[in-house]
Design an enzyme around this catalytic site. Structure first.
Site, PDB file in Angstrom:
ATOM      1  N   PHE A 121     -12.603 -12.552  35.198  1.00  0.00           N
ATOM      2  CA  PHE A 121     -11.523 -13.268  35.938  1.00  0.00           C
ATOM      3  C   PHE A 121     -10.290 -11.598  35.424  1.00  0.00           C
ATOM      4  CE2 PHE A 121     -11.646 -17.610  35.286  1.00  0.00           C
ATOM      5  CZ  PHE A 121     -13.295 -17.863  35.417  1.00  0.00           C
TER       6      PHE A 121
ATOM      7  N   LYS B 236      -8.054  -4.659  39.595  1.00  0.00           N
ATOM      8  CA  LYS B 236      -9.215  -4.625  38.173  1.00  0.00           C
ATOM      9  C   LYS B 236     -10.819  -5.169  39.380  1.00  0.00           C
ATOM     10  CE  LYS B 236      -6.108  -6.990  35.519  1.00  0.00           C
ATOM     11  NZ  LYS B 236      -5.715  -8.500  34.586  1.00  0.00           N
TER      12      LYS B 236
ATOM     13  N   ILE C 273     -15.378  -5.401  27.887  1.00  0.00           N
ATOM     14  CA  ILE C 273     -17.159  -5.648  27.557  1.00  0.00           C
ATOM     15  C   ILE C 273     -16.942  -5.564  29.472  1.00  0.00           C
ATOM     16  CG2 ILE C 273     -18.111  -7.650  27.108  1.00  0.00           C
ATOM     17  CD1 ILE C 273     -16.234  -7.860  24.913  1.00  0.00           C
TER      18      ILE C 273
ATOM     19  N   ASN D  33      -4.043 -13.508  21.015  1.00  0.00           N
ATOM     20  CA  ASN D  33      -3.868 -14.455  22.406  1.00  0.00           C
ATOM     21  C   ASN D  33      -3.736 -16.388  22.640  1.00  0.00           C
ATOM     22  OD1 ASN D  33      -6.172 -14.660  23.895  1.00  0.00           O
ATOM     23  ND2 ASN D  33      -6.092 -12.565  23.790  1.00  0.00           N
TER      24      ASN D  33
ATOM     25  N   PRO E 217     -12.635  -1.922  23.707  1.00  0.00           N
ATOM     26  CA  PRO E 217     -14.394  -1.550  24.552  1.00  0.00           C
ATOM     27  C   PRO E 217     -14.225  -2.345  25.570  1.00  0.00           C
ATOM     28  CG  PRO E 217     -14.664  -2.577  22.833  1.00  0.00           C
ATOM     29  CD  PRO E 217     -13.795  -1.963  22.516  1.00  0.00           C
TER      30      PRO E 217
ATOM     31  N   LYS F 187      -3.506  -7.305   1.426  1.00  0.00           N
ATOM     32  CA  LYS F 187      -2.462  -7.451   2.417  1.00  0.00           C
ATOM     33  C   LYS F 187      -1.347  -6.741   2.422  1.00  0.00           C
ATOM     34  CE  LYS F 187       0.960 -11.459   2.084  1.00  0.00           C
ATOM     35  NZ  LYS F 187       1.741 -12.161   1.531  1.00  0.00           N
TER      36      LYS F 187
HETATM   37  N1  CTP Z   1     -11.469  -7.495  29.615  1.00  0.00           N
HETATM   38  C1  CTP Z   1     -12.861  -7.705  28.827  1.00  0.00           C
HETATM   39  N2  CTP Z   1     -12.977  -6.668  28.039  1.00  0.00           N
HETATM   40  C2  CTP Z   1     -11.511  -6.403  27.481  1.00  0.00           C
HETATM   41  C3  CTP Z   1     -10.128  -6.465  28.113  1.00  0.00           C
HETATM   42  C4  CTP Z   1     -10.959  -7.369  29.976  1.00  0.00           C
HETATM   43  O1  CTP Z   1     -14.511  -8.172  29.181  1.00  0.00           O
HETATM   44  N3  CTP Z   1     -11.175  -5.450  26.466  1.00  0.00           N
HETATM   45  C5  CTP Z   1     -12.157  -8.768  30.446  1.00  0.00           C
HETATM   46  C6  CTP Z   1     -11.245  -9.891  30.672  1.00  0.00           C
HETATM   47  O2  CTP Z   1     -12.872 -11.168  29.859  1.00  0.00           O
HETATM   48  C7  CTP Z   1     -11.707 -10.394  32.067  1.00  0.00           C
HETATM   49  C8  CTP Z   1     -11.047  -9.548  32.902  1.00  0.00           C
HETATM   50  O3  CTP Z   1     -11.944  -8.337  32.046  1.00  0.00           O
HETATM   51  O4  CTP Z   1     -12.726 -11.255  33.043  1.00  0.00           O
HETATM   52  C9  CTP Z   1      -9.803  -9.251  33.226  1.00  0.00           C
HETATM   53  O5  CTP Z   1      -9.133  -9.140  31.719  1.00  0.00           O
HETATM   54  P1  CTP Z   1      -6.934  -9.267  31.576  1.00  0.00           P
HETATM   55  O6  CTP Z   1      -6.504 -10.053  30.019  1.00  0.00           O
HETATM   56  O7  CTP Z   1      -7.379  -9.900  33.353  1.00  0.00           O
HETATM   57  O8  CTP Z   1      -7.362  -8.144  32.468  1.00  0.00           O
HETATM   58  P2  CTP Z   1      -7.262  -6.396  31.153  1.00  0.00           P
HETATM   59  O9  CTP Z   1      -8.488  -5.188  31.474  1.00  0.00           O
HETATM   60  O10 CTP Z   1      -6.683  -6.739  29.823  1.00  0.00           O
HETATM   61  O11 CTP Z   1      -6.060  -5.905  31.855  1.00  0.00           O
HETATM   62  P3  CTP Z   1      -4.293  -5.756  32.133  1.00  0.00           P
HETATM   63  O12 CTP Z   1      -3.760  -6.011  31.114  1.00  0.00           O
HETATM   64  O13 CTP Z   1      -3.941  -4.490  32.315  1.00  0.00           O
HETATM   65  O14 CTP Z   1      -3.807  -6.807  33.201  1.00  0.00           O
END
Ligand code: CTP
Length: 400
Positions: free
Chosen positions: A322, A336, A304, A207, A302, A285
């Site tokens: 975040f 969230k 985190i 991303n 997972p 590949k």
């Molecule tokens: N996060 C994490 N592990 C993941 C996904 C997200 O620790 N597998 C944490 C990010 O570091 C952030 C928070 O969760 O602190 C929210 O991440 P965000 O990308 O906004 O949300 P998602 O959990 O991915 O949910 P969605 O895609 O439905 O918005």
């Protein structure tokens, strides 16, 4: 507020090291505006100094009055600290005796801010009773000193008088600028950057995260005295000073590195973790097929933040997350926070037009223990400082 210093560069062979000093200070997000004495311009050019500092360079009293909105009195008080580096024997003597015959000495006489001196001169000049007397005077007046070091000099002699290494001067500057270390003894675990989820040995899913916000938070927490472990996905950023960085690639690696870093008092999940990984990563590949593009089967990674928030006895006392959203910021962020079980959540709108991913500014909706606040658009470094200070306040003995 971002710390700001005025760096007065004296005319000595060690002046070239002031360029590295400027670079290191800017790396720590300290703004630097430079003044060169007339003789300093023979050792370093105003152009290089300007290029590195990213701010106007001042060389003469009269040109300052002509060119700028700011007179020398205002300039002398516009910073948090004045640093003289290198401070030659001549400059020290003029400071000790209250001269104001050029811009550098005029600023030093007019300022009401602390002054730090990094001396550099030949060993005999350093040891001369006149210099020692001047040093005593300046010390008694409250000037701070960084060095000098002992060692081999440009003139071939050996002894005290060599300019301290720029890293040590930065440490001395930070000790004056940020004397308060409220996070001393605390361990802060931070995740930052994107993750890369491999498809095959040459392709991955990723991303746009640059890691800038998480790195700025790591830097701000370290500045407040915390021991910081930064678990970072692939970024192009240098490791902040006094921070232990653990490099990872995938979400699963990131979770394992976080577990390995526990116990922590505070966990801040700023990483843009990939939500999915491939059910099976190809070991070779993937080749194009004639009939149709491949179908990639994904499985969920997972979470985190949620895992750390619910890690039982090893849960950090404060868990901060975040939320990256593109619509319904407040509603999605509140849901969230609840879902992930974190204590605080910083929500930001990452719609493509906002320039948050990769940019230097961000606008945060802060969901705290009980209230929600809208922060104005701020540089990421300032958001980091605000967050670090809030954490420090949360952990201060008076708030327990
Ligand atoms: N996060 C994490 N592990 C993941 C996904 C997200 O620790 N597998 C944490 C990010 O570091 C952030 C928070 O969760 O602190 C929210 O991440 P965000 O990308 O906004 O949300 P998602 O959990 O991915 O949910 P969605 O895609 O439905 O918005």
């Amino acid at each position: 507020m971002r710390a700001r210093i005025i760096l007065i560069i004296g005319g000595g062979i060690a002046a070239y090291k002031s360029l590295e000093l400027i670079r290191l200070l800017r790396k720590r997000d300290i703004a630097v505006e430079c003044v060169l004495t007339e003789s300093a311009t023979h050792f370093v050019t105003p152009l290089s100094v300007q290029g590195l500092s990213g701010a106007p360079v001042h060389t003469a009293l009269l040109s300052l009055a002509e060119d700028s909105q700011m007179d020398h009195i205002a300039l002398s008080r516009s910073a948090d600290l004045l640093v003289v580096c290198p401070a030659t024997a001549n400059l020290l003597a003029r400071m000790a005796n209250g001269f104001a015959d050029d811009l550098a000495t005029t600023l030093l006489l007019a300022t009401d801010k602390p002054v730090m001196i990094a001396p550099a001169m030949n060993v005999r000049m350093w040891q001369h009773p006149a210099t020692q007397e001047n040093l005593r005077t300046l010390r008694e007046r409250g000037c701070h000193f960084a060095g000098p070091d002992e060692g081999e000099m440009a003139c071939g002699e050996f002894g005290p008088g060599r300019l301290s290494e720029p890293e040590s001067i930065v440490t001395a500057i930070e000790d004056v600028l940020f004397p308060h270390k409220p996070l001393t003894g605390r361990h802060v675990l931070i995740t930052a950057g994107p993750t890369h989820e491999p498809i095959d040995p040459v392709r991955f899913i990723a991303n746009h995260s640059s890691g800038k916000q998480g790195y700025a938070i790591a830097s701000a927490c370290a500045r407040l005295g915390a021991r910081v472990t930064l678990v970072s996905g692939p970024t192009a950023l240098p490791c902040p000073d006094k921070v232990i960085r653990v490099d990872v690639t995938t979400a699963c690696d990131m979770l394992a590195a976080c577990h390995a870093a526990l116990p922590a008092d505070i966990a801040i999940c700023a990483a843009a973790v990939g939500d999915w990984r491939l059910a099976e990563t190809a070991t070779q590949k993937r080749k194009k097929q004639n009939d149709a593009p491949p179908v990639l089967t994904l499985v969920e990674n997972p979470d985190i933040l949620a895992t750390l928030s619910r890690s039982g006895p090893s849960r950090p006392t404060l868990v901060v997350g975040f939320a990256a959203e593109t619509e319904k910021l407040e509603t999605h962020a509140a849901a969230k926070k609840q879902r992930k079980g974190c204590d605080w959540l910083l929500a930001n709108d990452v719609s493509p037009g906002n320039g948050v991913f990769g940019g230097d500014h961000n606008r945060i909706l802060f969901l705290g223990d009980e209230s929600t606040e809208s922060w104005p658009s701020l540089p990421k470094a300032e958001i980091a400082t605000t967050l670090a200070e809030r954490i420090a306040a949360r952990f201060s003995p008076s708030s327990r």
